[in-house]
Design a protein around this motif. Structure first.
Motif, mmCIF file in Angstrom:
data_model
loop_
_atom_site.group_PDB
_atom_site.id
_atom_site.type_symbol
_atom_site.label_atom_id
_atom_site.label_comp_id
_atom_site.label_asym_id
_atom_site.label_seq_id
_atom_site.Cartn_x
_atom_site.Cartn_y
_atom_site.Cartn_z
ATOM 1 N N VAL A 64 0.815 -1.139 -0.188
ATOM 2 C CA VAL A 64 -0.127 0.042 0.379
ATOM 3 C C VAL A 64 0.972 1.494 -0.176
ATOM 4 O O VAL A 64 0.502 1.736 -0.832
ATOM 5 N N GLU A 65 2.306 0.735 0.894
ATOM 6 C CA GLU A 65 3.347 2.058 1.246
ATOM 7 C C GLU A 65 3.404 2.806 -0.221
ATOM 8 O O GLU A 65 3.884 3.561 -1.119
ATOM 9 N N ALA A 66 3.678 1.413 -1.258
ATOM 10 C CA ALA A 66 4.171 1.776 -2.627
ATOM 11 C C ALA A 66 3.399 2.545 -3.522
ATOM 12 O O ALA A 66 3.764 3.265 -3.953
ATOM 13 N N ALA A 67 2.381 2.041 -3.523
ATOM 14 C CA ALA A 67 0.975 2.458 -4.462
ATOM 15 C C ALA A 67 0.490 3.960 -4.015
ATOM 16 O O ALA A 67 0.381 5.080 -4.964
ATOM 17 N N LEU A 68 0.824 3.913 -2.541
ATOM 18 C CA LEU A 68 1.247 5.532 -2.861
ATOM 19 C C LEU A 68 2.000 6.996 -2.950
ATOM 20 O O LEU A 68 1.629 7.736 -3.422
ATOM 21 N N LEU A 69 2.726 6.316 -3.373
ATOM 22 C CA LEU A 69 3.918 6.701 -3.583
ATOM 23 C C LEU A 69 4.570 7.028 -5.252
ATOM 24 O O LEU A 69 5.137 7.099 -5.871
ATOM 25 N N ALA A 70 3.629 5.379 -5.762
ATOM 26 C CA ALA A 70 4.373 4.669 -6.969
ATOM 27 C C ALA A 70 4.367 6.414 -7.773
ATOM 28 O O ALA A 70 4.826 6.632 -8.928
ATOM 29 N N PRO A 71 3.432 7.169 -7.661
ATOM 30 C CA PRO A 71 2.814 8.223 -9.156
ATOM 31 C C PRO A 71 3.124 9.344 -8.927
ATOM 32 O O PRO A 71 4.135 10.345 -9.131
ATOM 33 N N ARG A 72 4.474 9.437 -7.888
ATOM 34 C CA ARG A 72 5.251 10.060 -6.759
ATOM 35 C C ARG A 72 6.976 10.383 -7.353
ATOM 36 O O ARG A 72 7.845 10.720 -6.596
ATOM 37 N N VAL A 73 7.290 8.857 -8.328
ATOM 38 C CA VAL A 73 8.676 8.671 -8.098
ATOM 39 C C VAL A 73 9.133 10.340 -9.104
ATOM 40 O O VAL A 73 9.082 10.725 -9.793
ATOM 41 N N GLY A 74 10.621 10.457 -8.234
ATOM 42 C CA GLY A 74 10.984 11.972 -8.370
ATOM 43 C C GLY A 74 11.276 12.939 -7.769
ATOM 44 O O GLY A 74 11.628 13.702 -7.953
ATOM 45 N N GLU A 75 9.863 13.297 -6.915
ATOM 46 C CA GLU A 75 9.764 13.535 -6.430
ATOM 47 C C GLU A 75 10.805 13.743 -4.898
ATOM 48 O O GLU A 75 11.598 13.198 -4.363
ATOM 49 N N VAL A 76 10.807 14.509 -4.150
ATOM 50 C CA VAL A 76 11.331 15.422 -3.306
ATOM 51 C C VAL A 76 10.882 15.299 -1.533
ATOM 52 O O VAL A 76 9.453 16.335 -2.012
ATOM 53 N N PHE A 77 10.486 14.727 -0.583
ATOM 54 C CA PHE A 77 9.358 15.196 0.330
ATOM 55 C C PHE A 77 10.976 15.364 1.326
ATOM 56 O O PHE A 77 11.873 14.827 2.150
ATOM 57 N N GLU A 78 9.987 16.100 2.699
ATOM 58 C CA GLU A 78 10.694 15.970 3.538
ATOM 59 C C GLU A 78 10.376 15.307 5.155
ATOM 60 O O GLU A 78 8.929 14.126 5.135
#
Length: 472
Positions: free
Chosen positions: A401-415
């Motif tokens: 589920v975490e991977a699915a949450l993140l998949a559309p945001r590959v390349g982004e920078v997070f705090e």
């Protein structure tokens, strides 16, 4: 600590996640043998000894629960209280040595997947005839506790009874009713719960209350990850279960036969490591017992989560100890500060059926059934194996589920907040606020727990649940 949810809305991610979750669940979701299903269908409970249907019991569980193990009734008694705590009479439904018994031993406990549970018993029993559903006559094993004005148990009894729950409460609605001072079957729960928490503190007990990452389903193909601090009503309700577990443990110790849930006291090295971590976080534990320190943490403080993560090292080593004859030397559950037994969730946990069977026999002055004595030796192994399966299923589910949450945001920078220090490869455990994801990531040299760092998402594989970050 506020509740945080993150949503998976993209249709492609939903489809990939559905396939991944089905693959994760498949090895664990073994159908019940037909003979076990048939036995559950026709199972009838042992006749109760007393009729307590005039007692207005109520249940308190997560919203929508169907496998209701416990019901309570609270009332004042002079300066103290009477607490009646009814437990589903699973021992009265399951025939020792039968197909249903064998199926339950093979499973060990109910497993929880993203799209529903994998039950210990067939739903016709666990969500039907044995569940303490409202407005239904149900057999139960009823503990009656006398508490004094300080919440100390001064006496208890256990009997097989027929009960009828009047209300099915859920945590959120119950908390809301209590906050508004509305009439509720749980009206005395805050007072009794707080007194029992004071007793826990006096015993040197400690509660971790670490927010769990829970996968919740919000619609077809849509899942959230929810991290929230338990509501006060959940802590108060848990004290009823802990009180019962301590009474069960003492009854079995006095009778010289039973099964305890134990946990060793942390050694001094573990305590010192935790003290060092709290100092590094600026929330130093310098005086008092660790339970007192943890209870005093501000749940709104962003550094509380890293502190609680560090404290998890103090709560390791839990297991089961069985005995038949001389009570064991190892008998304490350190976090509770007393001997303790699992005895309140027989619909969802195998070992509770043994605890309840033994306690009922001892309380009535009867011989402990031979099947219960003979089965004691294998209980620790069965429960350890089932706990390993539960941990594996939960971890794999959350990762997907975490991977699915993140998949559309590959390349982004997070705090992200560092919650565990870096390992030998320079990767630390970090908490991203939005989406609510815990991950391993490389961090700058010198970054300590509580520090805020920037990480770049390089990859997210929904099928395997693998994510990769780099330092930004």
């Amino acid at each position: 600590m506020p509740q945080r949810r993150s949503h998976i809305a993209e249709s492609a991610a939903q489809s990939a996640l559905a396939e991944a979750l089905a693959a994760v669940r498949a090895p664990f979701d073994i159908p019940f043998p037909p003979e076990a299903e048939a036995e559950a269908e026709r199972a009838t409970a042992i006749a109760p000894d007393v009729d307590l249907r005039d007692i207005p019991f109520a249940t308190l569980d997560p919203e929508g629960s169907r496998d209701l193990d416990q019901a309570f009734q609270l009332e004042r008694a002079g300066k103290g209280f009477t607490v009646r705590y009814a437990i589903a009479d699973v021992p009265g439904f399951v025939t020792p040595g039968g197909a249903l018994d064998a199926a339950a031993r093979a499973r060990g406990q109910t497993l929880y997947a993203a799209d529903g549970s994998i039950p210990l018993h067939p739903p016709v029993l666990s969500e039907g005839s044995a569940s303490l559903l409202p407005d239904q006559d149900r057999p139960a094993l009823v503990w009656t506790f006398a508490l004094d004005a300080e919440g100390v148990v001064t006496g208890s009894t256990l009997q097989r009874a027929l009960i009828r729950s009047r209300a099915q409460l859920d945590y959120v609605a119950a908390q809301r009713a209590l906050d508004r001072d509305e009439d509720s079957p749980a009206a005395l729960l805050p007072e009794i719960g707080r007194l029992r928490l004071e007793q826990e503190a006096a015993r040197g007990g400690a509660s971790l209350n670490l927010p769990d990452a829970e996968v919740v389903r919000t619609g077809a193909g849509r899942y959230d990850i929810e991290r929230r601090q338990p509501l006060p009503v959940e802590d108060w309700n848990a004290q009823l279960s802990l009180m019962t577990g301590m009474a069960a443990a003492q009854l079995m110790l006095d009778g010289g036969v039973g099964v305890l849930r134990t946990m060793p006291q942390p050694d001094e090295r573990t305590f010192e490591e935790f003290r060092t971590q709290t100092q590094a976080l600026g929330r130093a534990w310098t005086t008092g017992r660790y339970g007192e320190y943890l209870r005093g943490l501000d749940r709104a403080d962003p550094l509380t989560l890293p502190v609680l993560e560090a404290a998890s090292a103090l709560f390791r080593g839990a297991g089961y100890v069985v005995f038949d004859g001389t009570p064991p030397e190892e008998r304490m559950q350190a976090a509770i500060g007393a001997p303790y037994a699992h005895a309140t969730a027989p619909l969802r946990r195998l070992v509770d059926r043994w605890s309840l069977t033994i306690c009922l026999a001892l309380s009535q002055g009867d011989e402990v059934p031979e099947w219960a004595r003979e089965g004691l030796a294998e209980l620790p192994r069965l429960m350890q194996e089932s706990s390993s399966r539960a941990s594996q299923l939960n971890a794999q589910t959350v990762e997907c589920v975490e991977a699915a949450l993140l998949a559309p945001r590959v390349g982004e920078v997070f705090e992200a907040t560092v919650i565990r220090p870096a390992n030998g490869e320079g990767e630390a455990t970090v908490q991203i606020a939005e989406p609510a994801v815990t991950a391993r990531a490389p961090i700058p040299a010198g970054a300590t727990p509580g520090a805020v760092v920037r990480v770049r998402l390089d990859a997210a594989d929904i099928r395997t649940g693998a994510v990769a970050f780099s330092a930004a």
